[in-house]
Design an enzyme around this catalytic site. Structure first.
Site, short mmCIF file in Angstrom:
data_model
loop_
_atom_site.label_atom_id
_atom_site.label_comp_id
_atom_site.label_asym_id
_atom_site.label_seq_id
_atom_site.Cartn_x
_atom_site.Cartn_y
_atom_site.Cartn_z
N GLU A 1 15.49 -17.56 -11.51
CA GLU A 1 15.15 -16.15 -11.67
C GLU A 1 14.47 -15.90 -13.02
O GLU A 1 13.50 -15.14 -13.10
CB GLU A 1 16.43 -15.30 -11.51
CG GLU A 1 16.29 -13.82 -11.77
CD GLU A 1 15.31 -13.09 -10.87
OE1 GLU A 1 14.80 -13.68 -9.89
OE2 GLU A 1 15.02 -11.92 -11.16
N LYS B 1 10.74 -14.41 -13.47
CA LYS B 1 10.41 -13.20 -14.26
C LYS B 1 9.23 -13.49 -15.18
O LYS B 1 8.32 -12.69 -15.29
CB LYS B 1 11.60 -12.75 -15.11
CG LYS B 1 12.77 -12.11 -14.40
CD LYS B 1 12.51 -10.73 -13.85
CE LYS B 1 11.92 -10.73 -12.49
NZ LYS B 1 12.69 -10.79 -11.32
N GLU C 1 5.92 -13.90 -13.18
CA GLU C 1 5.47 -12.65 -12.57
C GLU C 1 4.73 -11.75 -13.55
O GLU C 1 3.71 -11.17 -13.21
CB GLU C 1 6.68 -11.83 -12.06
CG GLU C 1 7.27 -12.29 -10.76
CD GLU C 1 8.45 -11.43 -10.36
OE1 GLU C 1 8.44 -10.88 -9.25
OE2 GLU C 1 9.40 -11.29 -11.15
N HIS D 1 14.56 -36.20 -13.24
CA HIS D 1 13.81 -36.74 -12.10
C HIS D 1 12.40 -36.15 -12.02
O HIS D 1 11.84 -36.05 -10.94
CB HIS D 1 14.59 -36.48 -10.81
CG HIS D 1 15.94 -37.10 -10.84
ND1 HIS D 1 16.15 -38.45 -10.73
CD2 HIS D 1 17.17 -36.54 -11.04
CE1 HIS D 1 17.45 -38.71 -10.83
NE2 HIS D 1 18.08 -37.56 -11.01
N ARG E 1 3.46 -0.07 -5.13
CA ARG E 1 3.26 -0.71 -3.82
C ARG E 1 1.90 -1.42 -3.73
O ARG E 1 1.63 -2.11 -2.75
CB ARG E 1 3.33 0.34 -2.72
CG ARG E 1 4.63 1.11 -2.70
CD ARG E 1 4.62 2.13 -1.60
NE ARG E 1 4.58 1.51 -0.30
CZ ARG E 1 5.62 1.13 0.40
NH1 ARG E 1 6.82 1.34 -0.08
NH2 ARG E 1 5.49 0.56 1.57
N TRP F 1 -2.99 -2.45 -1.69
CA TRP F 1 -2.75 -3.85 -2.03
C TRP F 1 -3.51 -4.64 -0.97
O TRP F 1 -3.17 -4.59 0.21
CB TRP F 1 -1.26 -4.15 -1.97
CG TRP F 1 -0.92 -5.54 -2.45
CD1 TRP F 1 -0.73 -5.92 -3.74
CD2 TRP F 1 -0.72 -6.70 -1.64
NE1 TRP F 1 -0.43 -7.26 -3.78
CE2 TRP F 1 -0.42 -7.77 -2.51
CE3 TRP F 1 -0.78 -6.95 -0.28
CZ2 TRP F 1 -0.17 -9.05 -2.07
CZ3 TRP F 1 -0.54 -8.24 0.17
CH2 TRP F 1 -0.23 -9.28 -0.72
N CYS G 1 0.84 -1.19 0.00
CA CYS G 1 0.00 0.00 0.00
C CYS G 1 0.88 1.24 0.00
O CYS G 1 1.96 1.25 0.56
CB CYS G 1 -0.94 0.09 1.20
SG CYS G 1 -2.05 -1.29 1.35
N ASN H 1 -1.20 1.43 6.04
CA ASN H 1 -0.41 0.40 5.35
C ASN H 1 0.09 -0.56 6.41
O ASN H 1 0.71 -0.13 7.38
CB ASN H 1 0.76 1.09 4.62
CG ASN H 1 1.82 0.10 4.16
OD1 ASN H 1 1.51 -1.05 3.90
ND2 ASN H 1 3.05 0.56 4.06
N GLY H 2 -0.21 -1.84 6.26
CA GLY H 2 0.23 -2.81 7.27
C GLY H 2 -0.91 -3.74 7.64
O GLY H 2 -1.91 -3.81 6.93
N LYS I 1 5.50 -4.33 -5.24
CA LYS I 1 6.96 -4.17 -5.23
C LYS I 1 7.54 -4.40 -3.85
O LYS I 1 8.61 -4.96 -3.69
CB LYS I 1 7.27 -2.74 -5.71
CG LYS I 1 8.73 -2.42 -5.81
CD LYS I 1 9.27 -2.96 -7.10
CE LYS I 1 10.77 -2.86 -7.21
NZ LYS I 1 11.29 -3.96 -8.01
C1 G6P Z 1 8.26 -8.76 -4.02
C2 G6P Z 1 8.73 -8.13 -5.31
C3 G6P Z 1 9.94 -8.88 -5.83
C4 G6P Z 1 11.04 -8.92 -4.79
C5 G6P Z 1 10.54 -9.48 -3.46
C6 G6P Z 1 11.55 -9.26 -2.35
O1 G6P Z 1 7.76 -10.02 -4.25
O2 G6P Z 1 7.68 -8.15 -6.27
O3 G6P Z 1 10.42 -8.24 -7.00
O4 G6P Z 1 12.10 -9.71 -5.24
O5 G6P Z 1 9.34 -8.81 -3.07
O6 G6P Z 1 11.67 -7.90 -2.13
P1 G6P Z 1 12.93 -7.17 -1.54
O7 G6P Z 1 12.57 -5.71 -1.60
O8 G6P Z 1 13.09 -7.66 -0.14
O9 G6P Z 1 14.10 -7.51 -2.38
#
Ligand code: G6P
Length: 611
Positions: free
Chosen positions: A484, A488, A491, A507, A27, A73, A2, A99-100, A606
């Site tokens: 990774e 990507k 996501e 496996h 956010r 969010w 948020c 937020n929280g 994010k």
């Molecule tokens: C969220 C973001 C990711 C990020 C992860 C960890 O899921 O969408 O892109 O890798 O949080 O966030 P941080 O800020 O701790 O790297």
């Protein structure tokens, strides 16, 4: 998660708040809302993005020079108009954005319901504003005092900003475990979840500390803790410029951030690594450098992409420093009873520096007397402050929800720490050390070269944009890069993707392979090259479509792969910094071709400030 944005000053609050909320949408973007205080309190909120809210406001009269806004969010209650913030007290005189998560909100809600409170939403945030109202009524006290009492009775995390019709020249803000920054101008203040919406107005900011409350009037700011003890504001001047948080001609922040990597990697090494003189200095790791040098074990904690960076670093630290490394998801680590011995070092990695699980894992490690190094991108973030020491990644603001340039910068910082350590421990002689520094210094130029394949990657993306599934394979240093790459794609394009160590494919995942399955294989010239060539053949034998990431001028793999994408030659240990680039671009182009919202993918945020 948020985003919060509030303003108090002499200008119209609404346009400033809406503009700020747009910057904070990374956010969360399930719903948005604003409240502006004048002779009365006007609130408008709506499911959807800030732009939807803005359009709906065109005919509404929300004038005033004090206001609060929120982009959500969802945690408690689905994204809809009722659950959107701001939330209003039962008597209609107090509004709040939050937020929280208030963990004990249900107990409070039940008590309030018994005493006649009626709720419009399913949120914990609405319960909090009713709670503050009821305390104010019982004690006949100021908004600040009622907030203070309420907060001492809630369990959980919060960043809140409140307005009250009874105190029309004032904003009250408070935080615990969720960030809040106050922007200080000549005759105005902003309050926001981070500095990005503030810096175009002022670079002077105060990071509110945990459990601090701010009472802000037009020309005045008072800080207190929950026990009513005043504290002195510490104003710091930020060095971020506006260009770095705008798209700069790119269609999406993610693309801009991918293409920024030659610069962000360079920035991360600048002033620290000098390949000419053979020097490597990390100013943030000094006081506890001896503990790191003598560590028996390193535990790395992180989430998401940052966790993948730690997995790569595990290979690097073990190879160069000969220290055992364990990489843990922060969310798992914090809830078990891990063995942390004297002599263990914890390295926490986070782009935002606000991830709730990572922060909690740090606190847990500290309670067991571990020394914690924080590797963060956001300067002044909670994790950087909670750590004993650390190093910033200096990648610049990362706005796209899918992390790209933060990942490569994290690898650079972790590699620099490891190389420094390896040298001190005597595992790297000066010659080998100098060689590695020279290799590191070539990375920005080589990333630049890897980015030149963008058009080719776009063609490959076009072929596979309609795939339902995909597999990413890698070995050694590039196994975490396969994870990774798959992350990507998931996501931002919503295609199911699995990252696997190439040999493990036998496996299980091999059963999934048929002529419709794209398999991305990282097959650079390294110690497992021959093995991975065999793995490619195994895929080929089952008619899988192979997209291979290979070292420039590789001629062998061309014979089996459907597509090859080249990256420049580099030491194996540094190859993830190059192999990840085509995977970022592939995910990006597929997502664009599928019409997905690349910068704000569904359900993600994010900065995950809730557990
Ligand atoms: C969220 C973001 C990711 C990020 C992860 C960890 O899921 O969408 O892109 O890798 O949080 O966030 P941080 O800020 O701790 O790297």
């Amino acid at each position: 998660m948020c985003g919060i944005m509030a303003y108090i000053g002499n200008q119209e609050a609404l346009p400033l708040i809406l503009k700020g909320l747009k910057r904070l949408e990374y956010r969360g973007y399930d719903s948005a809302g604003v409240a502006v205080l004048n002779d009365n309190l006007k609130i408008s909120k709506k499911k959807g993005r800030v732009i939807d809210l803005e359009t709906s406001l065109e005919k509404k009269d929300l004038h005033g020079s004090i206001g609060i806004g929120h982009t959500r969010w969802a945690t408690h209650g689905e994204p809809n108009d009722q659950n959107a913030h701001p939330h209003i007290s039962g008597n209609g005189r107090i509004v709040l954005v939050h937020n929280g998560i208030i963990e004990n909100y249900n107990t409070i809600r039940e008590e309030l319901t018994r005493s006649g409170h009626k709720f419009q939403s399913e949120t914990d945030s609405e319960v909090l504003v009713h709670f503050i109202e009821s305390i104010q009524e019982q004690n006949q006290c100021s908004l600040e005092k009622a907030t203070r009492i309420a907060l001492s009775n809630v369990v959980g995390a919060y960043a809140i900003v409140l307005l009250s019709l009874d105190e029309p020249d004032r904003i009250v803000a408070a935080r615990k475990s969720s960030p809040l920054v106050i922007g200080v101008g000549k005759d105005f203040y902003f309050v926001a979840s981070d500095a990005s919406p503030i810096i175009e107005h002022t670079k002077d900011v105060i990071y509110l500390k945990d459990s601090e409350i701010a009472v802000i009037e037009k020309g005045d700011l008072l800080l207190k803790d929950v026990n009513n003890v005043k504290s002195l504001p510490f104003v710091q001047t930020l060095e971020i410029d506006l260009d770095s948080i705008e798209k700069g001609g790119y269609d999406h922040f993610m693309l801009k951030e991918i293409f920024e990597q030659p610069r962000s990697i360079g920035d991360c090494m600048r002033g620290r690594l000098n390949a000419e003189t053979g020097q490597l200095v990390l100013g943030g790791i000094q006081e506890y450098a001896d503990q790191l040098l003598n560590a028996d074990r390193i535990i790395m904690i992180a989430c998401g992409t940052s966790w993948h960076a730690c997995l790569v670093a595990e290979y690097f630290f073990e190879e160069f420093c000969r220290i055992p490394v364990e990489v843990e998801y922060a969310s798992e680590f914090r809830y078990r009873n891990p063995v942390i011995e004297k002599g263990d070092i914890v390295i926490a990695v986070s782009q935002s520096g606000e991830t709730a699980d990572t922060l909690a894992a740090i606190e847990m490690a500290k309670s067991k007397y571990a020394i914690v190094f924080g590797i963060c991108n956001v300067v002044g973030s909670s994790i950087s402050r909670a750590s004993h020491e650390g190093a910033y990644t200096h990648a610049g603001p990362e706005i796209g929800v899918a992390s790209t340039k933060a990942f490569t910068a994290q690898l650079i910082v972790l590699n620099m720490i490891a190389l420094q350590l390896a040298k001190k421990k005597g595992y790297l002689d000066q010659e080998k050390f100098n060689f590695m520094l020279k290799e590191m210094s070539t990375i920005p130029g080589k990333v630049e070269r890897a980015l030149k394949n963008n058009d080719k990657i776009k063609e490959v993306a076009h072929k596979y944009k309609d795939a339902m599934n995909s597999i990413y394979l890698g070995r050694g240093y590039n196994f975490p890069v396969a994870l990774e790459g798959a992350l990507k794609l998931k996501e931002i394009s919503y295609i199911h993707a699995e990252g696997y160590p190439a040999a493990e494919m036998k496996h299980g995942p091999i059963a999934l392979i048929d002529e419709n399955m794209p398999v991305v294989v990282i097959a650079t010239k390294d110690s497992t090259y021959e093995k991975i060539v065999s793995n490619i053949q195994e895929v080929k034998a089952r008619k899988g479509k192979i997209i291979a990431i290979v070292t420039e001028n590789d001629t062998t793999i061309k014979d089996f792969a459907d597509h090859v994408i080249e990256i420049p030659e580099i030491s194996e240990a540094l190859s993830p910094l190059l192999t990840v680039i085509p995977l970022q671009l592939l995910a990006y182009h597929i997502a664009v071709m599928r019409d997905c919202n690349v910068d704000q993918p569904r359900n993600l945020a994010k900065s995950v400030t809730v557990e």
